[in-house]
Write a protein that holds these residues in place. Sequence first.
Motif, mmCIF file in Angstrom:
data_model
loop_
_atom_site.group_PDB
_atom_site.id
_atom_site.type_symbol
_atom_site.label_atom_id
_atom_site.label_comp_id
_atom_site.label_asym_id
_atom_site.label_seq_id
_atom_site.Cartn_x
_atom_site.Cartn_y
_atom_site.Cartn_z
ATOM 1 N N SER A 1 0.851 -1.578 0.018
ATOM 2 C CA SER A 1 -0.058 -0.007 -0.043
ATOM 3 C C SER A 1 0.742 1.139 0.059
ATOM 4 N N PHE A 2 2.038 1.145 0.553
ATOM 5 C CA PHE A 2 2.706 2.395 0.882
ATOM 6 C C PHE A 2 3.604 2.646 -0.638
ATOM 7 N N GLU A 3 4.100 1.361 -0.926
ATOM 8 C CA GLU A 3 4.628 1.705 -2.502
ATOM 9 C C GLU A 3 3.486 2.252 -3.647
ATOM 10 N N ALA A 4 2.377 1.669 -3.536
ATOM 11 C CA ALA A 4 1.292 2.429 -4.424
ATOM 12 C C ALA A 4 1.024 3.599 -4.172
ATOM 13 N N LEU A 5 1.207 4.043 -2.988
ATOM 14 C CA LEU A 5 1.035 5.846 -2.614
ATOM 15 C C LEU A 5 2.083 6.425 -2.797
ATOM 16 N N VAL A 6 3.539 6.005 -3.004
ATOM 17 C CA VAL A 6 4.683 6.873 -3.110
ATOM 18 C C VAL A 6 4.715 7.662 -4.436
ATOM 19 N N PRO A 7 4.260 7.113 -5.752
ATOM 20 C CA PRO A 7 4.239 7.800 -6.891
ATOM 21 C C PRO A 7 3.285 9.115 -6.758
ATOM 22 N N LEU A 8 2.199 9.025 -5.929
ATOM 23 C CA LEU A 8 1.411 10.003 -5.769
ATOM 24 C C LEU A 8 1.570 11.196 -4.935
ATOM 25 N N ILE A 9 2.705 11.108 -4.063
ATOM 26 C CA ILE A 9 2.970 12.152 -2.890
ATOM 27 C C ILE A 9 3.556 13.581 -3.735
ATOM 28 N N LEU A 10 4.409 13.409 -4.606
ATOM 29 C CA LEU A 10 5.057 14.516 -5.559
ATOM 30 C C LEU A 10 3.659 15.036 -6.334
ATOM 31 N N PRO A 11 2.994 14.494 -6.856
ATOM 32 C CA PRO A 11 1.837 15.267 -7.767
ATOM 33 C C PRO A 11 0.829 15.967 -6.954
ATOM 34 N N MET A 12 0.221 15.193 -5.725
ATOM 35 C CA MET A 12 -0.467 15.911 -4.742
ATOM 36 C C MET A 12 0.258 17.059 -3.958
ATOM 37 N N ALA A 13 1.402 17.153 -3.723
ATOM 38 C CA ALA A 13 2.181 18.240 -3.404
ATOM 39 C C ALA A 13 1.968 19.408 -4.207
ATOM 40 N N LEU A 14 2.346 19.058 -5.571
ATOM 41 C CA LEU A 14 2.149 19.976 -6.496
ATOM 42 C C LEU A 14 0.737 20.703 -6.959
ATOM 43 N N LEU A 15 -0.156 19.769 -6.636
ATOM 44 C CA LEU A 15 -1.309 20.254 -6.783
ATOM 45 C C LEU A 15 -1.844 21.133 -5.628
ATOM 46 N N ALA A 16 -1.382 20.968 -4.645
ATOM 47 C CA ALA A 16 -1.736 21.724 -3.376
ATOM 48 C C ALA A 16 -1.060 22.928 -3.545
#
Length: 273
Positions: free
Chosen positions: A22-37
């Motif tokens: 689950s953590f590995e699946a979330l890792v690629p989303l961290i940077l996009p979510m930060a950029l969106l915020a």
Amino acid sequence: MSLTVARIERRAGRVYRSRDRSFEALVPLILPMALLALWHAAVVLEWVPSTLIATPLAVATDLVRLAVDGTLTEHIFASLRRLIAGFGIGAAGGLALGSWIGVSRGAQRSIEPTISVLAPIPPTAWIPLLIILFGIQEASKIWLIALGVLFVVTTNTVSGIRHVDLRFVEVARVCEKSRSETLWFVLLPAAMPAIMTGLRLGLGLSWILLIAAELIAANRGLGWFIYDARNFSRPDDMIAGMVCIGFLGAVSDRLMLYAQRHVLRWQSSYDGN
């Protein structure tokens, strides 16, 4: 008691492995979510004018609207037709020309110096000449992409062939293979890593040249759509077009990467771990 402990350990191991996945699946989303915020905060807090940059929610809403009314589909198909045609012509020409130069010293002496002079010219510098020769119709856009891809694929193909282990060629000569057989069954397979790299680079360059061509002379396509939105102050449309280009470019690169892995499935290479 030992059986109970073993079952608990197995269950705990499954839980830990599930959490790791689950953590590995979330890792690629961290940077996009930060950029969106950061993007949302910049617009809401008025770090940038809202008339120039739309919020992520506004862009998402606009993407849905453009997809539903068919506007997005029309521009995407127009761009994809140009990209596929230009990339196909450039890749085929680059493979043929690179193979010829790679196996022929005569071609190397007579053609490679000219390629060395033309290749450093930025592809966008060809736009005025192509418009003079072909006008502002589809041909000028397609040939712009083809020229850019041609030089990249040619250079990588020549490099790949020239770096093939000489012992492979000597074995082919001992087996009395013809030059064409040596090319098809020895040189090209051995040079395939460099060739596939050239094709992948050429595909990425194709998107850049496509948008450049559409910005200058077009009435359809994602590049024209972005330019038109910028001219008439439609920031949501402008960023929606950029998002489409990024998504389509990423998909095309993934497809090329999948093809590369399939073609080079025999190759054992370092994967970063």
